[in-house]
Write an enzyme that holds these catalytic residues in place. Structure first.
Site, mmCIF file in Angstrom:
data_model
loop_
_atom_site.group_PDB
_atom_site.id
_atom_site.type_symbol
_atom_site.label_atom_id
_atom_site.label_comp_id
_atom_site.label_asym_id
_atom_site.label_seq_id
_atom_site.Cartn_x
_atom_site.Cartn_y
_atom_site.Cartn_z
ATOM 1 N N HIS A 31 29.988 -3.023 0.210
ATOM 2 C CA HIS A 31 28.875 -3.667 -0.657
ATOM 3 C C HIS A 31 28.880 -4.880 0.219
ATOM 4 O O HIS A 31 27.971 -5.364 0.872
ATOM 5 C CB HIS A 31 29.372 -3.799 -2.060
ATOM 6 C CG HIS A 31 28.581 -4.385 -2.776
ATOM 7 N ND1 HIS A 31 26.947 -4.805 -2.302
ATOM 8 C CD2 HIS A 31 28.651 -5.256 -4.046
ATOM 9 C CE1 HIS A 31 26.515 -5.393 -3.358
ATOM 10 N NE2 HIS A 31 27.249 -5.600 -4.419
ATOM 11 N N HIS B 195 18.682 0.605 4.191
ATOM 12 C CA HIS B 195 19.151 0.101 3.011
ATOM 13 C C HIS B 195 18.899 1.230 1.968
ATOM 14 O O HIS B 195 18.165 2.161 2.218
ATOM 15 C CB HIS B 195 18.082 -1.010 2.523
ATOM 16 C CG HIS B 195 18.572 -1.649 1.415
ATOM 17 N ND1 HIS B 195 18.273 -1.255 0.085
ATOM 18 C CD2 HIS B 195 19.219 -2.895 1.420
ATOM 19 C CE1 HIS B 195 18.704 -2.196 -0.614
ATOM 20 N NE2 HIS B 195 19.422 -3.158 0.059
ATOM 21 N N ASP C 93 21.261 -8.719 5.257
ATOM 22 C CA ASP C 93 22.616 -9.097 5.879
ATOM 23 C C ASP C 93 22.369 -9.452 7.212
ATOM 24 O O ASP C 93 23.181 -10.187 8.015
ATOM 25 C CB ASP C 93 23.503 -7.990 5.851
ATOM 26 C CG ASP C 93 24.317 -7.854 4.373
ATOM 27 O OD1 ASP C 93 24.564 -8.760 3.986
ATOM 28 O OD2 ASP C 93 24.061 -6.675 3.997
#
Length: 373
Positions: free
Chosen positions: A221, A259, A310
């Protein structure tokens, strides 16, 4: 309808929420109905936190009142103050934040109440204190003194001041503030779900946030932005494409791509890519940005994967002077606004979250005395 045995609860609706929504096919993210592209760079983090926690973008007077509440909520309590040195000595960043937020629960004057009014006050204090906790932890572990929070500065400006030890430039503050907005909430991700499961038992907000932080600590995560930076630091800039292809061919995962929800580009990555380029050019050393662009092209060409939130967040934080192992804690600074809003929403219309399970073990076992086993 999802199969009863769907692993990881994929596509299973676990709760109703008015906080955020995702259109994965179109690559869109909304906070309370506002497109993230309309909010990013135009709405401050404080305004966004008010939107999530109170349900509306604030008026000038509401923003002034909320800002004053945030400033008043920055002060750390005695339990936290006493334990920061030992926590910093013995615990890694996310472990430390899990501990410090738990201690902050003991310091909170509303710790024994889950009323709507108490929850809003706790939400403001947690949002105000999280950047202070990260900065104080970093100062304690490095043995450095940091400036006290400046009541005239925003959360973004204060954080950069305390982490870097210098007054940040106006554009740096704007960029980091936008980062906080982009990370503020993201529907029913793992840490948010953990917070809601905890809150659904009518546990208190601090306990729910500790559950969220503990979940974010897991490498599936949180931590991807840190790993992106570690990867960039290990690559030879002259052979980025070859190195990435070799890693992919060997079955290695390149962090920061793909994702679970978005089938096209993560809308947050669109903003982060642009800000990374701007900061890189301003720094006079755009090596990591150029390497990132090359990695992006190779991964898409080879795997058809888009960068997620990210990937470019890593270089943005790097150029802002944030230590790499604090990237995930910085995520928690932003997401605190969303986590607390989800706890408020859960308590306001609560039902215990208790999913079913599919039993796959042995059946009709016969008990034997221990001497016969």
């Amino acid at each position: 309808m999802a199969d009863k045995s769907t692993k990881g609860l994929a596509d299973v609706v676990a709760a109703s929420t008015a906080l955020s929504d995702i259109d994965g096919q179109a690559g869109r993210l909304f906070y309370r109905g506002y497109d993230i592209h309309d909010l990013a760079g135009r709405t401050t983090f404080e305004e966004t936190a008010h939107l999530l926690q109170y349900g509306t973008l604030p008026t000038r007077d509401q923003l002034a009142a909320y800002g004053a509440e945030l400033v008043g909520g920055r002060a750390l309590g005695a339990l936290v103050e006493t334990n920061i040195p030992e926590v910093a000595e013995k615990q890694a960043p996310m472990e430390a934040l899990r501990t410090l937020v738990s201690l902050a629960g003991g310091d909170d004057p509303d710790k024994d109440s889950n009323s709507p009014e108490a929850n809003l006050r706790k939400a403001a204090r947690l949002t105000a204190q999280q950047p202070i906790l990260v900065a104080r932890y970093h100062a304690a572990r490095t043995g450095t003194a940091i400036p006290a929070p400046d009541p005239a500065l925003s959360i973004a400006a204060n954080f950069l001041l305390q982490i870097t030890g210098r007054v940040p430039g106006e554009r740096e503050v704007e960029i980091f503030d936008t980062c906080l907005v982009l990370h503020a909430d993201h529907t029913m991700n793992a840490s948010t779900f953990a917070a809601r499961v905890c809150a659904a038992t009518l546990s208190d907000m601090h306990s729910a946030i500790v559950a969220a932080i503990g979940t974010l600590k897991g490498p599936l995560h949180g931590g991807a932005n840190e790993q992106v930076m570690r990867t960039l630091e290990t690559l030879d800039p002259s052979v980025v494409a070859r190195s990435v292809r070799d890693r992919l061919a060997a079955g290695e995962k390149i962090m920061g791509f793909g994702h679970r929800v978005y089938k096209t580009e993560d809308p947050r990555a669109t903003h982060l890519r642009r800000m990374s380029q701007e900061l890189a050019e301003a720094s006079g050393d755009d090596r990591y940005y150029r390497m990132s662009k090359e990695m992006e092209e190779v991964v898409f060409e080879t795997k058809g994967l888009y960068p997620n939130v990210d990937f470019y967040a890593a270089t943005v934080y790097h150029y802002l002077g944030i230590p790499t192992d604090l990237f995930t804690p910085v995520f928690s600074v932003s997401r605190m606004s969303g986590w607390t809003a989800h706890v408020i929403e859960q308590h306001a219309d609560n039902r215990l979250i208790r999913p079913d399970s599919e039993y796959i073990g042995e059946r009709d076992q016969k008990w034997k005395p221990i001497a016969e086993r």
